[in-house]
Design a protein around this motif. Structure first.
Motif, PDB file in Angstrom:
ATOM      1  N   HIS A 173       0.827  -1.201   0.000  1.00 17.78           N
ATOM      2  CA  HIS A 173       0.000   0.000   0.000  1.00 17.78           C
ATOM      3  C   HIS A 173       0.868   1.260   0.000  1.00 17.78           C
ATOM      4  O   HIS A 173       0.501   2.276  -0.592  1.00 17.78           O
ATOM      5  CB  HIS A 173      -0.945  -0.015   1.199  1.00 17.78           C
ATOM      6  N   GLY A 174       2.031   1.174   0.650  1.00 16.43           N
ATOM      7  CA  GLY A 174       2.944   2.309   0.619  1.00 16.43           C
ATOM      8  C   GLY A 174       3.446   2.584  -0.794  1.00 16.43           C
ATOM      9  O   GLY A 174       3.495   3.737  -1.230  1.00 16.43           O
ATOM     10  N   VAL A 175       3.817   1.513  -1.508  1.00 19.17           N
ATOM     11  CA  VAL A 175       4.285   1.659  -2.881  1.00 19.17           C
ATOM     12  C   VAL A 175       3.198   2.292  -3.751  1.00 19.17           C
ATOM     13  O   VAL A 175       3.440   3.246  -4.501  1.00 19.17           O
ATOM     14  CB  VAL A 175       4.683   0.283  -3.459  1.00 19.17           C
ATOM     15  N   ASP A 190       4.558   1.077 -19.905  1.00 17.11           N
ATOM     16  CA  ASP A 190       5.751   0.403 -19.387  1.00 17.11           C
ATOM     17  C   ASP A 190       6.056   0.843 -17.961  1.00 17.11           C
ATOM     18  O   ASP A 190       6.473   0.036 -17.119  1.00 17.11           O
ATOM     19  CB  ASP A 190       6.959   0.688 -20.284  1.00 17.11           C
ATOM     20  N   THR A 191       5.854   2.118 -17.683  1.00 12.84           N
ATOM     21  CA  THR A 191       6.107   2.632 -16.328  1.00 12.84           C
ATOM     22  C   THR A 191       5.115   2.047 -15.337  1.00 12.84           C
ATOM     23  O   THR A 191       5.487   1.619 -14.240  1.00 12.84           O
ATOM     24  CB  THR A 191       6.020   4.166 -16.314  1.00 12.84           C
ATOM     25  N   HIS A 192       3.829   2.033 -15.717  1.00  8.18           N
ATOM     26  CA  HIS A 192       2.827   1.436 -14.840  1.00  8.18           C
ATOM     27  C   HIS A 192       3.127  -0.037 -14.595  1.00  8.18           C
ATOM     28  O   HIS A 192       3.013  -0.537 -13.469  1.00  8.18           O
ATOM     29  CB  HIS A 192       1.428   1.595 -15.455  1.00  8.18           C
ATOM     30  N   GLU A 193       3.522  -0.729 -15.650  1.00  8.59           N
ATOM     31  CA  GLU A 193       3.810  -2.156 -15.528  1.00  8.59           C
ATOM     32  C   GLU A 193       5.018  -2.389 -14.621  1.00  8.59           C
ATOM     33  O   GLU A 193       5.062  -3.361 -13.848  1.00  8.59           O
ATOM     34  CB  GLU A 193       4.074  -2.747 -16.910  1.00  8.59           C
ATOM     35  N   ALA A 194       5.988  -1.490 -14.685  1.00  9.05           N
ATOM     36  CA  ALA A 194       7.163  -1.608 -13.828  1.00  9.05           C
ATOM     37  C   ALA A 194       6.790  -1.464 -12.363  1.00  9.05           C
ATOM     38  O   ALA A 194       7.342  -2.157 -11.493  1.00  9.05           O
ATOM     39  CB  ALA A 194       8.204  -0.555 -14.226  1.00  9.05           C
ATOM     40  N   VAL A 195       5.843  -0.560 -12.061  1.00 17.32           N
ATOM     41  CA  VAL A 195       5.382  -0.399 -10.681  1.00 17.32           C
ATOM     42  C   VAL A 195       4.675  -1.667 -10.214  1.00 17.32           C
ATOM     43  O   VAL A 195       4.894  -2.149  -9.094  1.00 17.32           O
ATOM     44  CB  VAL A 195       4.443   0.821 -10.565  1.00 17.32           C
ATOM     45  N   VAL A 196       3.832  -2.223 -11.071  1.00 21.73           N
ATOM     46  CA  VAL A 196       3.127  -3.457 -10.723  1.00 21.73           C
ATOM     47  C   VAL A 196       4.124  -4.588 -10.479  1.00 21.73           C
ATOM     48  O   VAL A 196       4.009  -5.345  -9.509  1.00 21.73           O
ATOM     49  CB  VAL A 196       2.125  -3.848 -11.832  1.00 21.73           C
ATOM     50  N   ASP A 197       5.130  -4.714 -11.345  1.00 18.89           N
ATOM     51  CA  ASP A 197       6.139  -5.767 -11.186  1.00 18.89           C
ATOM     52  C   ASP A 197       6.881  -5.614  -9.863  1.00 18.89           C
ATOM     53  O   ASP A 197       7.134  -6.602  -9.156  1.00 18.89           O
ATOM     54  CB  ASP A 197       7.148  -5.707 -12.342  1.00 18.89           C
ATOM     55  N   ALA A 198       7.245  -4.376  -9.527  1.00 18.71           N
ATOM     56  CA  ALA A 198       7.964  -4.128  -8.269  1.00 18.71           C
ATOM     57  C   ALA A 198       7.093  -4.492  -7.074  1.00 18.71           C
ATOM     58  O   ALA A 198       7.567  -5.083  -6.094  1.00 18.71           O
ATOM     59  CB  ALA A 198       8.386  -2.662  -8.197  1.00 18.71           C
ATOM     60  N   ALA A 199       5.816  -4.160  -7.154  1.00 18.04           N
ATOM     61  CA  ALA A 199       4.900  -4.490  -6.054  1.00 18.04           C
ATOM     62  C   ALA A 199       4.724  -5.993  -5.915  1.00 18.04           C
ATOM     63  O   ALA A 199       4.660  -6.521  -4.796  1.00 18.04           O
ATOM     64  CB  ALA A 199       3.556  -3.812  -6.295  1.00 18.04           C
ATOM     65  N   MET A 200       4.659  -6.706  -7.030  1.00 16.45           N
ATOM     66  CA  MET A 200       4.476  -8.161  -6.987  1.00 16.45           C
ATOM     67  C   MET A 200       5.676  -8.844  -6.329  1.00 16.45           C
ATOM     68  O   MET A 200       5.521  -9.892  -5.693  1.00 16.45           O
ATOM     69  CB  MET A 200       4.262  -8.708  -8.398  1.00 16.45           C
ATOM     70  N   ARG A 201       6.851  -8.269  -6.471  1.00 23.18           N
ATOM     71  CA  ARG A 201       8.042  -8.899  -5.890  1.00 23.18           C
ATOM     72  C   ARG A 201       8.045  -8.892  -4.367  1.00 23.18           C
ATOM     73  O   ARG A 201       8.859  -9.570  -3.732  1.00 23.18           O
ATOM     74  CB  ARG A 201       9.305  -8.209  -6.428  1.00 23.18           C
ATOM     75  N   LEU A 202       7.130  -8.159  -3.769  1.00 21.85           N
ATOM     76  CA  LEU A 202       6.978  -8.220  -2.319  1.00 21.85           C
ATOM     77  C   LEU A 202       6.431  -9.580  -1.877  1.00 21.85           C
ATOM     78  O   LEU A 202       6.591  -9.966  -0.707  1.00 21.85           O
ATOM     79  CB  LEU A 202       6.025  -7.115  -1.839  1.00 21.85           C
TER      80      LEU A 202
END
Length: 206
Positions: A173-175, A190-202
């Motif tokens: 939620h912080g991200v 691509d930027t939105h997808e990068a944020v989603v990918d980073a969040a999924m790695r949690l």
């Protein structure tokens, strides 16, 4: 031959729709001011000005500032939860990983396009009166449960690997809430997808 009565739109229906639209405009104006100025900085005069109506008209719909705030917060929460539920329904037969990705993607869309006020109103400490502070806590719990249920399903199936799901959810939620500040709707896919990918790695294994 069709009579005039058969072709006329019921007046009551037209009036009700116009009333609903006007009320929605007032709530939208209130949410914008709440997110920028906080509860203490929100005045009826400012809401009326932003909605382009007379202050007396605003009082006709909402008898007090607190009545307006309560309804605005509840509508915002309901709209967000309905959209998240629709994402879950669309991925019901898929894996927990796919469901969580769908939830994160939709939440990011909500925060950056539909309701950028969400990140400000629900994420950061603010001097809310007790009546609204308690309501906001309840709304946060309802929202968190939507994500938590999917995370727990993923942990049970072995798809997710995080030592403390609560910490991972807080980080998620912080991200996303921080993304609502710096990530603009015009940003590329691509930027939105990068944020989603980073969040999924949690939650997922490297």
């Amino acid at each position: 031959m069709t009579s005039t009565a058969d072709t006329e739109v019921p007046q009551g229906g037209r009036v009700a729709r116009r009333r609903d639209r006007r009320k929605a405009e007032m709530i939208a104006a209130a949410l914008q001011i709440l997110s920028s100025s906080g509860y203490q900085g929100m005045r009826f005069e400012d809401v009326a000005d932003r909605a382009d109506i007379a202050k007396a008209t605003l009082y006709h719909y909402f008898p007090s500032k607190d009545a307006l705030v309560s309804e605005a917060l509840e509508k915002l929460t309901t709209d967000v939860l309905v959209r998240l539920s629709a994402s879950l329904d669309a991925t019901q037969a898929q894996s927990a990983t796919d469901q969580l990705r769908a939830l994160i993607t939709e939440q990011l869309h909500i925060l950056t396009v539909l309701y950028p006020e969400v990140g400000t109103l629900f994420s950061f400490p603010a001097p809310w009166p007790e009546e609204h502070a308690e309501a906001i806590k309840t709304m946060r719990r309802r929202h968190d449960t939507t994500f938590r249920n999917v995370v727990e399903r993923g942990l049970a199936s072995g798809e997710f690997d995080c030592a403390d799901p609560s910490v991972a959810l807080h980080a998620l939620h912080g991200v996303l809430n921080h993304a609502s500040i710096w990530l603009r709707p015009a940003a590329g896919d691509d930027t939105h997808e990068a944020v989603v990918d980073a969040a999924m790695r949690l939650f997922t294994r490297a």
